[in-house]
Structure formats: structure tokens, C-alpha cells
Design an enzyme around this catalytic site. Structure first.
Site, PDB file in Angstrom:
ATOM      1  N   HIS A 257      -2.630  11.687  15.420  1.00 15.65           N
ATOM      2  CA  HIS A 257      -3.184  10.917  14.304  1.00 15.65           C
ATOM      3  C   HIS A 257      -2.090  10.006  13.765  1.00 15.65           C
ATOM      4  CE1 HIS A 257      -5.336   9.865  10.640  1.00 15.65           C
ATOM      5  NE2 HIS A 257      -4.270  10.251   9.940  1.00 15.65           N
TER       6      HIS A 257
ATOM      7  N   ASP B  81      -8.385  -5.934   5.905  1.00 15.27           N
ATOM      8  CA  ASP B  81      -7.835  -6.699   4.782  1.00 15.27           C
ATOM      9  C   ASP B  81      -6.412  -7.176   5.054  1.00 15.27           C
ATOM     10  OD1 ASP B  81      -7.142  -3.748   2.674  1.00 15.27           O
ATOM     11  OD2 ASP B  81      -6.543  -4.288   4.725  1.00 15.27           O
TER      12      ASP B  81
ATOM     13  N   CYS C  43       0.821  -1.216   0.000  1.00 13.52           N
ATOM     14  CA  CYS C  43       0.000   0.000   0.000  1.00 13.52           C
ATOM     15  C   CYS C  43       0.852   1.262   0.000  1.00 13.52           C
ATOM     16  CB  CYS C  43      -0.944   0.004   1.199  1.00 13.52           C
ATOM     17  SG  CYS C  43      -0.124   0.237   2.791  1.00 13.52           S
TER      18      CYS C  43
ATOM     19  N   HIS D 181      -5.042   4.631   9.754  1.00  9.97           N
ATOM     20  CA  HIS D 181      -6.341   3.948   9.793  1.00  9.97           C
ATOM     21  C   HIS D 181      -6.131   2.444   9.916  1.00  9.97           C
ATOM     22  CE1 HIS D 181      -7.314   7.824   7.888  1.00  9.97           C
ATOM     23  NE2 HIS D 181      -8.521   7.665   8.423  1.00  9.97           N
TER      24      HIS D 181
ATOM     25  N   ARG E 182      -5.153  -4.696   9.315  1.00 12.27           N
ATOM     26  CA  ARG E 182      -4.024  -3.951   8.738  1.00 12.27           C
ATOM     27  C   ARG E 182      -4.043  -2.534   9.299  1.00 12.27           C
ATOM     28  NH1 ARG E 182      -3.549  -0.571   4.058  1.00 12.27           N
ATOM     29  NH2 ARG E 182      -5.641  -1.242   3.397  1.00 12.27           N
TER      30      ARG E 182
ATOM     31  N   CYS F   6      -2.673   0.683   8.951  1.00 10.04           N
ATOM     32  CA  CYS F   6      -1.966   1.457   7.933  1.00 10.04           C
ATOM     33  C   CYS F   6      -1.544   2.792   8.556  1.00 10.04           C
ATOM     34  CB  CYS F   6      -2.878   1.678   6.728  1.00 10.04           C
ATOM     35  SG  CYS F   6      -2.083   2.528   5.352  1.00 10.04           S
TER      36      CYS F   6
END
Length: 362
Positions: free
Chosen positions: A311, A318, A274, A314, A327, A329
Site C-alpha cells: 500500500h 486535484d 497536504c 491514493h 496527485r 499522495c
């Protein structure tokens, strides 16, 4: 020659600026702090250790140092330029003003770390720099600091066979150096420095945090890069395949860039194609806060650090089924990676077994 000293304390809208001036030199030496600093905690001290480029960069690495500034101290002319000081006949010494939080880094620690960068037995010479402007010295603005300084010098002198020539004196004056000298090595990483490069890393490791606390945004604005601030504080997303850790798979731990709190371990990291770091789980669910995110017309689950409220990224469903199917990310800009061989020095020793346990299971 008569020297008139004035101390003016100006309190405006809750912010204090303290100036110690010497009319002999026509210009006041300003001793001030930005509004992001807690005045009740911050102290200052001045170190001369040869070329001020390296000395400043070194002190910038130490946790608890809140600000640095290079300049010229204790000379005999008004408003000196670098060209004047470099001639070695003005009495000035290249000096670094160090503001620090004594609850995180006390004066004794700063002196001890300073000694690692100098040869305290060398008179008017450090590295390739020769002249009175490169002499070593510690200059104080508070009388109570003198006793601490002299005590530490006496203690450290026992480690040397020759007499120490580090000057200890009250700060008489301090003139800020030209702009291009400020944070010189930060702006010119390949620039000249008489301090060995490995000492900068040792300075970063010398005073690891003992606890993790949320940091005020104004302080983060100063300490983080623009991208790190934008990601952690404004929920921005860095570019895929163009960030620090998307393809980093060395052993180690990933910590919150804003607090230093451990969040993820390398053995839970996997390649997801990704373009961002992907983890199957955090070190502990207690470290992570999850929130619904409806931005950009999507429905996602945002991941934030619970202590720092930064932050991170997310979490999606998957991920590899053999690792639990999740996951995480995560933006590289929200993390700092600590390699396994540095974890003990930086205060993350208790997490090393997580790496070793994984090795045994292979």
C-alpha cells in the site's frame, strides 16, 4: 580434557532447529533460524572484528544478511559473562554470528566487506580496543567453508605489506552475549563504535538488488519498522506533516520500501500542502496498481506497488494541470529515498537520465 560433541536435528511442523553442543561447557551453543527464514538457502558464519557492537551493526546493513547475534566464541569457561570475557583471560573473542542467504550475499562477498572494517595486521587490537577478546577471526561450522575462507584471506593478503593475523578456525563454542549487547548501536545510535560511520552506508550500497521480488510478510515484519509494516501491509496512513519525505525536495529517486523497486522520481514531486509526498506521476504506469477504496465511508482510488503489492497511498484529480492534473499522495513510510549522488552505487544508474533530462528542460 575430553570434549563430547553432539549434533541434534529436530524437525517440528516443518521448522528446523539445529544445535551444536559441547558438553564440556555445560551449555549448548545454539545455531538456529527463525521460521521466516528459508532453511534451504540460509548459511552461517562467525566474524570477530574488535568490539562486536560495530561489527554487528555493519553486517546488519548488508543485503542478504538475514540475522545477526553477538556473543563470545571459542573460549574455555562455561556460560561466560561480559565481565569475565573483558578480562582477556578466558580465550573468548567478541564475535558476531551472521546468518545469510548465499543467493544474495555469498561468503566471499561477506569476507571482502569484513576486511573493510578491520586492520588484519593488528594483533589483539582494533581501534581503541585492546586484548585477546578483540582479536580478529573468522569461525566456521561447515568444513567446506574453510577452503573458501583461506582462499579469500590468501587473495586479500596480497594487498598488505605485513603478515595478516586473522584467526581462521572451526567454531568450538558460542555463547550469546547479554541482551543489552544485542543490536546495541541500533538501540543506541550515538554509542561507541570503532568502525567509521561512512562504512555503514557503504555496506548498504555494496550489494544492491539485481531484481525486485515480493517479500513474505513474515520477513517484512522483521525488516521494516512497525509504521512501515502497518502502512504497506495493513493500509495504514501515517501522520500528515510528520513523516520523512513530505518536505523533501532533493534530487533523487523514491523506491518501494519492501522491494527496492523504483516508483517515483524527484522531478515529478511537487508541494501540495497536504502533508504527505505528492507526485504528478509514477516513473511508469506498469509499476503501479490502482484499486477502488470504499473504506471510511469514502470513495477513493488506492495506489499499490504492483510487484511488492505494498500500500502506497491514493491518487486524486486535484494535481497541477500543467503536470497532468493528478496527485499521487504517497506515505513516506512506503518509500525509501535514494539521493542522486548515491543512485549509481545502489543500482539505479539507468534512472539518472530522467533527472538530467528534466534539468535541460528548465
Amino acid at each position: 580434557m575430553k570434549i563430547i560433541s553432539t549434533i541434534t536435528i529436530l524437525v517440528l511442523f516443518g521448522f528446523a532447529i539445529v544445535k551444536i553442543g559441547f558438553s564440556q561447557y555445560g551449555k549448548e551453543a545454539s545455531v538456529s533460524e527463525k521460521s521466516t527464514v528459508d532453511y534451504s538457502q540460509t548459511k552461517e558464519i562467525y566474524f570477530a572484528g574488535g568490539c562486536f557492537w560495530g561489527t554487528e551493526h555493519y553486517f546488519k546493513q548488508i543485503r542478504g544478511v538475514t540475522a545477526t547475534e553477538v556473543g563470545y566464541a571459542n573460549g574455555t569457561v562455561a556460560n561466560p559473562s561480559y565481565e569475565q570475557v573483558s578480562k582477556g583471560n578466558t580465550g573468548f573473542v567478541e564475535t558476531v554470528k551472521v546468518n545469510y542467504d548465499p543467493t544474495k550475499a555469498d561468503l566471499k562477498l561477506l569476507i571482502d566487506l569484513y576486511f573493510k572494517t578491520i586492520d588484519p595486521t593488528s594483533l589483539n587490537k582494533q581501534g581503541n580496543d585492546i586484548g585477546t577478546q578483540y582479536r580478529t577471526g573468522i569461525y566456521f561450522t561447515k568444513k567446506e567453508d574453510e577452503k573458501i575462507i583461506r582462499g579469500e584471506i590468501e587473495r586479500l593478503a596480497k594487498n598488505y605489506n605485513s603478515k595478516l593475523v586473522v584467526e581462521i578456525a572451526a567454531l568450538r563454542n558460542f555463547y550469546t552475549a547479554e541482551d543489552y549487547h544485542q543490536d546495541y548501536l541500533g538501540k543506541n545510535p550515538g554509542g561507541y563504535c570503532h568502525i567509521p560511520a561512512d562504512l555503514f552506508e557503504k555496506a548498504r550500497q555494496a550489494n544492491p538488488p539485481t531484481r525486485y521480488n515480493k517479500v513474505d510478510k513474515k520477513i517484512l515484519k522483521k525488516e521494516l519498522t512497525p509504521l512501515q509494516f502497518d502502512v504497506t501491509q495493513n493500509n495504514a496512513t501515517e501522520k500528515a506533516f510528520d513523516n520523512a519525505y513530505w518536505n523533501e525536495f532533493k534530487e533523487g529517486i523514491y523506491v518501494d520500501i519492501t522491494t527496492g523497486e523504483p516508483l517515483f522520481i524527484s522531478t515529478d514531486k511537487f508541494e501540495s500542502d497536504c502533508g504527505w509526498p505528492s507526485f504528478s506521476k509514477p516513473i511508469s504506469d506498469s509499476l503501479i496498481a490502482e484499486k477502488n477504496d470504499k473504506s471510511f465511508g469514502m470513495s477513493r482510488t488506492e495506489v499499490r506497488s504492483k510487484t511488492g503489492d505494498a500500500h502506497l497511498g491514493h491518487v486524486f484529480n486535484d494535481g497541477p494541470t500543467e503536470k497532468g492534473g493528478l496527485r499521487y499522495c504517497i506515505n513516506s513510510a512506503s518509500l525509501r529515498f535514494v539521493p542522486k549522488d548515491q543512485m549509481k552505487a545502489q543500482g539505479y544508474e539507468k534512472f539518472i537520465p530522467l533527472l538530467e533530462k528534466s534539468d535541460k528542460s528548465k
